[in-house]
Design an enzyme around this catalytic site. Sequence first.
Site, PDB file in Angstrom:
ATOM      1  N   CYS A   1      10.747 -17.193 -16.912  1.00 20.69           N
ATOM      2  CA  CYS A   1      11.501 -16.683 -17.920  1.00 20.69           C
ATOM      3  C   CYS A   1      13.006 -16.782 -17.688  1.00 20.69           C
ATOM      4  CB  CYS A   1      11.065 -15.509 -18.732  1.00 20.69           C
ATOM      5  SG  CYS A   1      11.376 -13.893 -17.629  1.00 20.69           S
TER       6      CYS A   1
ATOM      7  N   ARG B   1       9.415 -10.935 -19.680  1.00 18.25           N
ATOM      8  CA  ARG B   1       8.244 -11.780 -20.139  1.00 18.25           C
ATOM      9  C   ARG B   1       7.459 -12.244 -18.772  1.00 18.25           C
ATOM     10  NH1 ARG B   1      11.755 -15.742 -23.520  1.00 18.25           N
ATOM     11  NH2 ARG B   1      13.011 -15.013 -21.761  1.00 18.25           N
TER      12      ARG B   1
ATOM     13  N   ASP C   1      12.520 -13.961 -26.641  1.00 19.56           N
ATOM     14  CA  ASP C   1      12.854 -12.949 -25.593  1.00 19.56           C
ATOM     15  C   ASP C   1      13.015 -11.770 -26.195  1.00 19.56           C
ATOM     16  OD1 ASP C   1      14.267 -11.606 -23.617  1.00 19.56           O
ATOM     17  OD2 ASP C   1      15.627 -13.516 -23.302  1.00 19.56           O
TER      18      ASP C   1
END
Length: 143
Positions: free
Chosen positions: A8, A14, A115
Amino acid sequence: MNRICFICLGNICRSPMAEYILKDKLRKQGIKNVIVDSKATSYEEQGNDIYPKAKNILKEHNIQFSTREAKRLEKEDYDKYDVFYYMEDKNLRNIERIFDKTDKCKKLLIKDIEDPWYTNNFEKVYEEIDEGCQEIIKLLKNN
Ligand code: 4NP
């Protein structure tokens, strides 16, 4: 595909969530010999631990995790893993700049996993990553 790296932007939300969610599933299913790691495409959070809100959501779902330090993906990582799962199309553009090739790179879901650093929706991200990890488990079981 027994060496898996999640990617990520910052490697504090994440991709470490995906790392520990998949490790939890592997442990529960008794699947061994799979290496799971996670990396960032940026140096923004280099050295930092998992973001507290990401830790909280892992705790709520009884997912074990350990203290860790965010690391940026480097060119040499290409040969260290069999597959790189990224979260959203923006990640792939950054990965291309690091590797020059993307044949081992797959998006974790068909859609982007947005995000949570910006959306603050950690539960949604958890559910989406969990869905992607269930698919990885199916692939591993068929190999
Ligand atoms: P992640 O979230 O990519 O899911 O780890 C982010 C965390 C930090 C930043 C960006 C995204 N940042 O720019 O600091």
